[in-house]
Design an enzyme around this catalytic site. Structure first.
Site, short mmCIF file in Angstrom:
data_model
loop_
_atom_site.label_atom_id
_atom_site.label_comp_id
_atom_site.label_asym_id
_atom_site.label_seq_id
_atom_site.Cartn_x
_atom_site.Cartn_y
_atom_site.Cartn_z
N ALA A 65 19.77 30.88 -23.85
CA ALA A 65 19.05 30.20 -25.14
C ALA A 65 19.96 28.73 -25.27
O ALA A 65 21.28 28.77 -24.68
CB ALA A 65 19.23 30.91 -26.14
N GLY A 108 19.61 34.34 -22.60
CA GLY A 108 18.39 34.35 -22.91
C GLY A 108 17.53 34.36 -21.81
O GLY A 108 16.38 34.66 -21.74
N GLU A 111 17.15 37.71 -20.45
CA GLU A 111 16.24 38.51 -21.21
C GLU A 111 14.75 38.04 -21.23
O GLU A 111 14.07 38.91 -21.36
CB GLU A 111 16.67 38.07 -22.77
N GLU A 131 26.98 36.08 -23.85
CA GLU A 131 26.73 35.81 -25.16
C GLU A 131 28.37 35.76 -25.73
O GLU A 131 28.64 35.16 -26.57
CB GLU A 131 25.80 36.42 -26.04
N1 CAA Z 1 22.36 25.57 -23.41
C1 CAA Z 1 22.33 24.42 -23.50
N2 CAA Z 1 22.54 23.74 -22.33
C2 CAA Z 1 23.04 24.26 -21.47
C3 CAA Z 1 22.94 25.61 -21.29
C4 CAA Z 1 22.58 26.42 -22.35
N3 CAA Z 1 22.69 27.76 -22.30
N4 CAA Z 1 23.61 25.81 -20.03
C5 CAA Z 1 23.57 24.71 -19.32
N5 CAA Z 1 23.39 23.70 -20.01
C6 CAA Z 1 23.65 22.22 -19.69
C7 CAA Z 1 25.13 21.97 -19.91
O1 CAA Z 1 25.43 21.65 -21.11
C8 CAA Z 1 24.60 20.61 -18.69
O2 CAA Z 1 24.39 19.39 -19.98
P1 CAA Z 1 25.34 18.01 -19.97
O3 CAA Z 1 24.96 17.65 -18.21
O4 CAA Z 1 24.66 17.23 -20.97
O5 CAA Z 1 26.63 18.40 -20.14
C9 CAA Z 1 23.78 20.84 -17.83
O6 CAA Z 1 22.96 22.01 -18.64
C10 CAA Z 1 24.34 21.38 -16.46
O7 CAA Z 1 25.11 22.54 -16.90
P2 CAA Z 1 26.64 22.50 -16.10
O8 CAA Z 1 27.29 21.21 -15.96
O9 CAA Z 1 27.31 23.65 -16.98
O10 CAA Z 1 26.28 23.23 -14.89
P3 CAA Z 1 27.30 24.23 -13.98
O11 CAA Z 1 26.37 24.21 -12.61
O12 CAA Z 1 28.74 23.43 -13.60
O13 CAA Z 1 27.46 25.45 -14.67
C11 CAA Z 1 26.43 27.42 -15.78
C12 CAA Z 1 26.28 26.45 -14.84
C13 CAA Z 1 27.46 28.39 -15.30
C14 CAA Z 1 24.96 28.29 -16.00
C15 CAA Z 1 26.77 27.05 -17.03
O14 CAA Z 1 25.99 25.91 -17.45
C16 CAA Z 1 26.87 27.86 -18.22
O15 CAA Z 1 27.94 28.45 -18.39
N6 CAA Z 1 25.93 27.78 -19.16
C17 CAA Z 1 25.71 28.62 -20.41
C18 CAA Z 1 25.53 30.07 -20.05
C19 CAA Z 1 25.35 30.77 -21.31
O16 CAA Z 1 26.41 31.21 -21.81
N7 CAA Z 1 24.23 31.45 -21.41
C20 CAA Z 1 24.19 32.04 -22.77
C21 CAA Z 1 23.65 31.32 -23.81
S1 CAA Z 1 23.58 32.16 -25.32
C22 CAA Z 1 21.98 33.22 -25.55
O17 CAA Z 1 21.42 33.09 -24.50
C23 CAA Z 1 21.96 33.82 -26.78
C24 CAA Z 1 20.61 34.81 -26.48
O18 CAA Z 1 20.91 36.10 -26.47
C25 CAA Z 1 19.43 34.53 -26.90
#
Ligand code: CAA
Length: 257
Positions: A65, A108, A111, A131
């Protein structure tokens, strides 16, 4: 219909939806979920579509998400908006929906893949419910669907530690139906979708409904439900055609009714 966060196209009787927010690794914001539902409405209402494929990019199916959107939210707002409820509409679709997952399917994203009827994964796919690292918990059914898919031990461990699973482990655990090299994933998924789309649509939809019933009921009730649905399919022209074609040693010509 034009969309900003997804791409849609049609290949024979298959609808293809591609998540398209590369700058955010296809993070799911409200607009993505709304557009997904609009695209699915379109395919559900199109009698020429028999199966839908949902995919992302080779780097990310969806990295979760949208954390940047969620960071601004508060309790009254998410409660009153019933935040994430559009995902339930995706889960209630009646035509088959296959996830083709390459790269990250986190939070998400994992999911959403699990909401689909089955998952084909690329060899670079990574699944996880991270999460817990954000001080929250899965909110689109992750604690429920992951546990049903891979059992309590692994699901609990993944949700509590936030660790990721690779494609091999996901296949062994039963989360993923099949794995393909990343450059073959979409073609193989579209092939399977086309196979499904050529079957009789009522029998496909009834089969999906019966398999999903397993999560809602006891074995005896589930078998009873299946029997009743099985009886009802004798009312379709496709049942007559399918069985007659077998007897006449020819390919059935299903009319999807
Ligand atoms: N939401 C918003 N933006 C996101 C995102 C997310 N879930 N995942 C990645 N992005 C964005 C990053 O912020 C980045 O944007 P900027 O260039 O503006 O900084 C861009 O996408 C590229 O991401 P990274 O630079 O982080 O890429 P990476 O290759 O270094 O890492 C990754 C990849 C390991 C997937 C890392 O992006 C990450 O950890 N993302 C978040 C994963 C996460 O925590 N997901 C769960 C979200 S909570 C949820 O989903 C709640 C639910 O149950 C519904």
């Amino acid at each position: 219909m034009s969309f900003e966060t997804i791409l849609i196209e049609t290949r024979e009787r298959v609808g293809l939806i591609t998540l398209n927010r590369p700058q955010a690794l296809n993070a799911l914001n409200t607009q993505v979920l709304d557009e997904l539902n609009q695209a699915l409405d379109q395919f559900e209402n199109d009698p020429n579509i028999g199966c839908v494929v949902l995919t992302g990019s080779s780097k990310a199916f969806a990295a979760g998400a949208d954390i940047k959107q969620m960071a601004e939210l508060n309790y009254p707002g998410v409660y009153m908006d019933d935040f994430f409820s559009p995902a339930d509409r995706i889960a209630n679709r009646r035509k088959p929906l296959i996830a083709a997952v390459a790269g990250y399917a986190l939070g998400g994203g994992c999911e959403l893949a699990m909401i689909c009827d089955f998952i084909y994964a690329a060899d670079n796919a990574r699944f996880g419910q991270p999460e817990i690292n954000l001080g929250v918990l899965p909110g689109i059914g992750g604690t429920q669907r992951l546990t049903r898919a891979i059992g309590k031990a692994k699901a609990m461990e993944m949700c509590l530690t936030g660790r990721q699973m690779d494609a091999q482990e996901a296949e062994q655990a039963g989360l993923v139906a099949r794995i393909f090299p990343v450059d073959q994933l979409l073609d193989e998924t579209l092939k399977a979708a086309q196979v499904i789309a050529e079957k009789s649509l009522p029998s496909v939809m009834m089969t999906k409904e019966c398999v999903n019933r397993v999560f809602e009921t006891s074995l005896a009730e589930g078998v009873r439900f299946e029997r009743r649905v099985f009886h009802s399919i004798f009312a379709t022209a496709d049942q007559k055609e399918g069985m007659q074609a077998f007897v006449e040693k020819r390919k059935p010509d299903f009319k999807h009714g």
